[in-house]
Design a protein around this motif. Structure first.
Motif, PDB file in Angstrom:
ATOM      1  N   GLN A   1     -20.307   3.892 -12.454  1.00  0.00           N
ATOM      2  CA  GLN A   1     -21.760   4.035 -12.344  1.00  0.00           C
ATOM      3  C   GLN A   1     -22.390   2.644 -12.286  1.00  0.00           C
ATOM      4  OE1 GLN A   1     -23.918   7.036 -12.603  1.00  0.00           O
ATOM      5  NE2 GLN A   1     -25.335   5.479 -11.860  1.00  0.00           N
TER       6      GLN A   1
ATOM      7  N   PRO B   1     -38.487   4.199 -13.886  1.00  0.00           N
ATOM      8  CA  PRO B   1     -39.295   5.321 -14.381  1.00  0.00           C
ATOM      9  C   PRO B   1     -39.572   5.230 -15.876  1.00  0.00           C
ATOM     10  CG  PRO B   1     -37.567   6.120 -12.925  1.00  0.00           C
ATOM     11  CD  PRO B   1     -37.286   4.654 -13.166  1.00  0.00           C
TER      12      PRO B   1
ATOM     13  N   LEU C   1     -28.784   6.027 -20.608  1.00  0.00           N
ATOM     14  CA  LEU C   1     -29.539   7.088 -19.924  1.00  0.00           C
ATOM     15  C   LEU C   1     -29.111   7.144 -18.454  1.00  0.00           C
ATOM     16  CD1 LEU C   1     -33.213   6.621 -21.222  1.00  0.00           C
ATOM     17  CD2 LEU C   1     -31.677   8.523 -21.727  1.00  0.00           C
ATOM     18  N   VAL C   2     -28.694   5.994 -17.929  1.00  0.00           N
ATOM     19  CA  VAL C   2     -28.256   5.939 -16.528  1.00  0.00           C
ATOM     20  C   VAL C   2     -26.761   6.226 -16.405  1.00  0.00           C
ATOM     21  CG1 VAL C   2     -28.168   4.530 -14.436  1.00  0.00           C
ATOM     22  CG2 VAL C   2     -30.042   4.205 -16.078  1.00  0.00           C
ATOM     23  N   THR C   3     -25.977   5.637 -17.300  1.00  0.00           N
ATOM     24  CA  THR C   3     -24.523   5.753 -17.140  1.00  0.00           C
ATOM     25  C   THR C   3     -23.919   6.934 -17.879  1.00  0.00           C
ATOM     26  OG1 THR C   3     -24.086   4.410 -19.106  1.00  0.00           O
ATOM     27  CG2 THR C   3     -24.317   3.243 -16.997  1.00  0.00           C
ATOM     28  N   GLY C   4     -24.593   7.371 -18.933  1.00  0.00           N
ATOM     29  CA  GLY C   4     -24.022   8.447 -19.740  1.00  0.00           C
ATOM     30  C   GLY C   4     -22.899   7.982 -20.661  1.00  0.00           C
TER      31      GLY C   4
ATOM     32  N   LYS D   1     -28.654   2.420 -25.692  1.00  0.00           N
ATOM     33  CA  LYS D   1     -29.092   3.808 -25.512  1.00  0.00           C
ATOM     34  C   LYS D   1     -29.858   3.961 -24.200  1.00  0.00           C
ATOM     35  CE  LYS D   1     -28.077   6.488 -27.577  1.00  0.00           C
ATOM     36  NZ  LYS D   1     -26.757   7.152 -27.648  1.00  0.00           N
ATOM     37  N   VAL D   2     -30.730   3.010 -23.921  1.00  0.00           N
ATOM     38  CA  VAL D   2     -31.499   3.081 -22.678  1.00  0.00           C
ATOM     39  C   VAL D   2     -30.562   2.946 -21.475  1.00  0.00           C
ATOM     40  CG1 VAL D   2     -33.265   1.940 -21.278  1.00  0.00           C
ATOM     41  CG2 VAL D   2     -33.617   2.230 -23.742  1.00  0.00           C
TER      42      VAL D   2
END
Lengths: 380, 380
Positions: free
Chosen positions: B223, B232, B364-367, B360-361
């Protein structure tokens, strides 16, 4: 001038709502119809499928004369508080009678409200999932029969608010027809479907809904908004906000913030809002209570902001017809609190701030500016 | 035991980095190689294309013996502060020599740093876009020639940090070869491309990059993370956060928060991060300065958190080889500050908190979980 009031969400406006308005008009051909309507976040803690301007326009085109916004400080609350926000707005705009749908239109809701006025709820263990049940049992005892249908219960909340504010508003329950409040699917026959069924058709099944909404309304080509659209923002907010800050949010009590954050952190990236909510749910925190908390966190609605609104409310005019102008002119002379028409650069940081934030968050999905410099809709 | 240090970002690791490591090994066959590496948000204010664990693993497989994280309090800063965070970490882990690429490896950076030690920068109007230029002019005057290449400038920052902390670290500039720092495209020949060109290929052009990275490395199926993925969340944060809260964020000065929020509000829904940034950009706020501010807002990195780190730093071990264990064992006896290996439930609210939020942020993209309970990588 007789003024009729309705408290509504119009999520979305459909033939059932039109039917209600036509009944009002039939009984009161000359009356004005004023609606207190939730804005972009609704009492069940979810975003409106269409924004408040779309819903206002449809209402004005279908018999409503004035639409006033129920601010999020009032809309994201339990039925009692929601009813208070609606009643308080309507009474200040000179409403004489409140029409509302009820499963039992024969009930004397004001009488019931008087009977339970001194009901001591402090003996109930608060917030437990059986809390509502216990209250209902006590109410049944006082009024002599069960009161369990959702619209009947909302009617009781209206009656309690009328008593609380000593509002000179007559309650006029009207018998609900056809669609059940939560019917998930479009009906086999007839032209009335529940809002739930219409939303389901719009979001999921793609079934045509034209039959169930007024002829002058189309919801085609409108951006629809659901919790899944807003969930990424809520999740980001949950994982980046200090627990002590979350505790300041309306509805956040008893350490629920820990569960909210825990599952926002732990569940896989692809987790939906629904899945997260099912994990968070517990006996003490029902689905709707949690969605209201989730909405409040999303827009950072603080307990202090709710208290400030309850102490000093305000009004936001969303739209009116030329006929409805008369209601506004009369009301203006007697309003106790600020009425916002446009929201200016100054207002957005003032009492309207959290509603302004709500509009900004909502428009992350729709791209449509919600408040700044938007004038009330005027329909001939 | 000789310990060599490198300060790096490996965004991503490529043959140029490998070349540098091989040079170190050639000159010092027995030495240990310790790298201080930015975590998931980098000095230029952007997310790393791959997370810190991927980048650590690749480094360990290609000659690095120990990887330590430069916390975001240090990585999201100007070159001088970034260099200080890196040097401070390396000196505490016993590094004797710092290797770094320079456009002019013949320069005596420590001598330059000494010469400008007492340079009074207070006479320059701070933050103006011409600020850097004025400083450079003054530096040129002191050292007798221009110093404008990016790696030379970073070398000077390292030297200044070495002086500041009285670090016993010898500076070893090595001549940069082939790829220019910011070459946007893959080269016509050779096996060394810039990280910028490799990222461009990975994100946009889909050109194969296998030729430009070590043979034991593949970036397929990973990712990738870019600002557009995080935009966003940043936009939501900007439109929902009180201006007074934004002022507390690292780098937010001179009312820049107003511009950031204004354009987050006003630009159309579809606006990209790049477009927003171009709008916000001004003479006083350069692109990189703004991306660092944007990163800091995204993770809520407060000025107080940066100050706390500068006063009392800490270390985070990301990985080591069996050989590198010796460096750790020696360092442990002399470390002045906390070294985090795993991040526990307690640590995530402690000094490591903002780095934990960053992870953590990012995830959110990579999981992919970044910190909680993740042990350092160990490579044989």
């Amino acid at each position: 001038m007789k003024v009729i009031g309705i408290i509504a969400e119009y999520n979305p406006f459909h033939n059932g709502h039109l039917h209600q308005i036509l009944q009002v008009k039939q009984n009161n051909p000359e009356a004005m119809l004023v609606v207190a309507m939730s804005g972009n976040l609704l009492q069940r803690g979810e975003p409106a499928i269409f924004d408040k301007w779309v819903r206002t326009e449809v209402a004005l085109k279908n018999g409503v004369d004035v639409v006033l916004e129920i601010p999020v400080e009032g809309s994201l609350q339990s039925a009692d508080k929601f009813a208070e926000a609606g009643i308080r707005t309507l009474m200040d705009f000179g409403v004489d009678e409140l029409y509302f749908g009820a499963e039992h239109s024969e009930y004397d809701f004001l009488d019931y409200a008087q009977k339970i006025r001194n009901l001591d709820t402090s003996k109930f263990k608060e917030y437990d999932s059986s809390f509502a049940k216990q209250i209902q049992n006590a109410v049944s005892e006082k009024i002599g029969h069960d009161l369990t249908n959702p619209n009947d219960l909302l009617g009781l909340s209206y009656a309690k608010a009328v008593l609380k504010f000593k509002a000179k508003i007559k309650l006029v329950p009207i018998q609900r027809i056809n669609a059940e409040y939560h019917d998930a699917f479009l009906p086999d026959k007839g032209e009335i479907a529940s809002a739930t069924a219409i939303r389901h058709a719009l979001f999921q099944s793609d079934e045509p809904i034209a039959k169930y909404v007024p002829q002058n309304v189309t919801y085609d080509n409108l951006q629809k908004v659901s919790w899944e659209d807003l969930w990424p923002y809520l999740r980001y907010k949950l994982i980046t906000t200090d627990l002590n800050e979350l505790k300041k949010i309306s509805g956040v009590v008893e350490g629920i913030e820990n569960r909210l954050v825990k599952y926002a952190n732990e569940l896989p990236k692809e987790t939906t809002f629904e899945t997260w909510l099912q994990k968070v749910k517990s006996k003490r925190f029902t689905y709707t209570r949690l969605t209201r908390i989730a909405s409040s966190i999303l827009i950072d609605l603080k307990k202090t902001e709710v208290q400030a609104y309850e102490k000093v409310p305000f009004y936001r005019l969303l739209g009116f017809t030329s006929k409805g102008r008369k209601v506004l002119n009369t009301a203006k002379k007697q309003l106790n609190y600020t009425m916002y028409t446009k929201i200016s650069q100054d207002d957005k940081d003032g009492k309207y701030a959290v509603n302004y934030r709500t509009g900004k968050v909502y428009s992350l999905v729709t791209g449509v500016q919600q408040d700044l410099k938007r004038a009330p809709l005027m329909i001939k």
